[in-house]
Design an enzyme around this catalytic site. Structure first.
Site, PDB file in Angstrom:
ATOM      1  N   HIS A  56       0.808  -1.224   0.000  1.00 22.90           N
ATOM      2  CA  HIS A  56       0.000   0.000   0.000  1.00 22.90           C
ATOM      3  C   HIS A  56       0.842   1.274   0.000  1.00 22.90           C
ATOM      4  O   HIS A  56       0.284   2.366  -0.109  1.00 22.90           O
ATOM      5  CB  HIS A  56      -0.929   0.000   1.223  1.00 22.90           C
ATOM      6  CG  HIS A  56      -1.952  -1.090   1.185  1.00 22.90           C
ATOM      7  ND1 HIS A  56      -2.883  -1.216   0.178  1.00 22.90           N
ATOM      8  CD2 HIS A  56      -2.191  -2.137   2.026  1.00 22.90           C
ATOM      9  CE1 HIS A  56      -3.652  -2.269   0.404  1.00 22.90           C
ATOM     10  NE2 HIS A  56      -3.252  -2.853   1.520  1.00 22.90           N
ATOM     11  N   ASP A 184      -8.824  -6.266   5.813  1.00 26.82           N
ATOM     12  CA  ASP A 184      -9.310  -7.051   4.674  1.00 26.82           C
ATOM     13  C   ASP A 184     -10.242  -8.168   5.122  1.00 26.82           C
ATOM     14  O   ASP A 184     -11.215  -8.484   4.430  1.00 26.82           O
ATOM     15  CB  ASP A 184      -8.127  -7.624   3.881  1.00 26.82           C
ATOM     16  CG  ASP A 184      -7.581  -6.596   2.899  1.00 26.82           C
ATOM     17  OD1 ASP A 184      -8.395  -5.957   2.211  1.00 26.82           O
ATOM     18  OD2 ASP A 184      -6.358  -6.424   2.831  1.00 26.82           O
TER      19      ASP A 184
HETATM   20  C1  3PY Z   1      -5.257  -5.615   6.737  1.00 25.36           C
HETATM   21  O1  3PY Z   1      -5.709  -5.350   7.857  1.00 25.36           O
HETATM   22  O2  3PY Z   1      -5.935  -6.008   5.794  1.00 25.36           O
HETATM   23  C2  3PY Z   1      -3.830  -5.488   6.494  1.00 25.36           C
HETATM   24  O3  3PY Z   1      -3.363  -5.805   5.449  1.00 25.36           O
HETATM   25  C3  3PY Z   1      -2.978  -4.880   7.545  1.00 25.36           C
HETATM   26  O4  3PY Z   1      -2.291  -3.795   7.000  1.00 25.36           O
HETATM   27 MG    MG Z   2      -4.665  -6.337   3.999  1.00 28.29          MG
END
Ligand code: 3PY
Ligand code: MG
Length: 265
Positions: A56, A184
């Protein structure tokens, strides 16, 4: 020219696998800012590790290599979060570990573990012209051995399907830690970015306990002491905060509340 893994001239910091095997909680942060200075600041602040975030963040590979130098110079362990195709290059630059997003199966974890380890453990391609090998100064069988011993693989599981396989993914040889990506995971479970939702927390608890039960180090985002205590009780030992969130929060506090008497310039 002989070096050991603890020799500060050797570009690769090989302490992480032992740190992940120890019972000690480890505290670090994701950093998406393309800046060696930020790496130095995180080291001086006292964090154990920094995750250079090439999923990211905006660093290119040249900047990533400079950030790895800054980490080595200041003693913070540098992990690179990257996609599979960048993995050989960031290892050759001297990353102490790779943290790969969205590992979804035992087969994928095995393939990645193979890419990280030289034969006979895996299939990593060998070259001693790299920064990791001191541009040839520290190459040879010693470097191969030190890399296989000193580089860690952290698999990220970020979907309910992957979390359901946490124990099996953690058990793969060559996996040192498994990190649950709560953001995610919450999205994949239909809760947007609300990872405090009860079903997401239940999945996190089951996942962390399964990883720990497989004898590997469980990791998770922990943004505050309460998070850390809760996840610690579920077995987590590798806690990541987020550098940009910390900086943004500090700036917002300074903008709204004025001066901090303890600040040094
Ligand atoms: C998430 O929480 O999806 C991550 O990839 C942590 O950065
Ligand atoms: Mg993630």
């Amino acid at each position: 020219m002989t070096v050991t893994i603890t020799d500060s001239r050797y570009p690769l910091d090989g302490r992480l696998p032992d740190m992940l095997r120890s019972a000690r909680p480890l505290r670090g942060l994701f950093n998406g800012l393309p800046s060696p200075a930020v790496v130095e600041m995180c080291a001086y602040a006292g964090f154990d590790f920094i995750i250079l975030d090439n999923e990211h963040g905006s660093a290119d590979l040249g900047m990533t290599e400079h950030m790895l130098r800054a980490a080595r110079a200041t003693g913070i362990v540098p992990i690179v979060r990257c996609f599979e195709h960048d993995l050989p290059r960031v290892l050759d630059m001297g990353a102490s570990a790779v943290q790969v997003p969205m590992v979804e199966s035992v087969e994928q974890a095995r393939r990645l573990a193979d890419m990280i380890h030289y034969p006979p453990l895996g299939r990593r391609g060998s070259a001693f012209s790299t920064r990791a090998a001191g541009y040839g100064a520290f190459g040879g069988a010693g470097h191969t051995q030190r890399s296989n011993d000193g580089i860690a693989f952290i698999a990220m599981i970020e979907t309910p399907e992957a979390v359901a396989q946490a124990a099996q993914i953690a058990a793969v040889e060559g996996v040192d830690a498994v990190f649950i990506g709560p953001n995610d995971l919450a999205h994949a479970m239909g809760h947007g970015s609300d990872w405090t939702a009860a079903p997401v927390q239940q999945a996190i608890e089951a996942g962390l306990k399964a990883i720990s039960g497989a004898g590997k180090c469980p990791g998770i985002i922990a943004l505050n002491p309460a998070d850390e205590d809760k996840y610690d009780a579920w077995g987590a030992r590798y806690f990541a905060n987020v550098s940009t969130s910390i900086i943004t929060r500090a700036l917002a506090q300074a903008a709204s509340a004025g001066r901090d008497a303890t600040l040094r310039y």
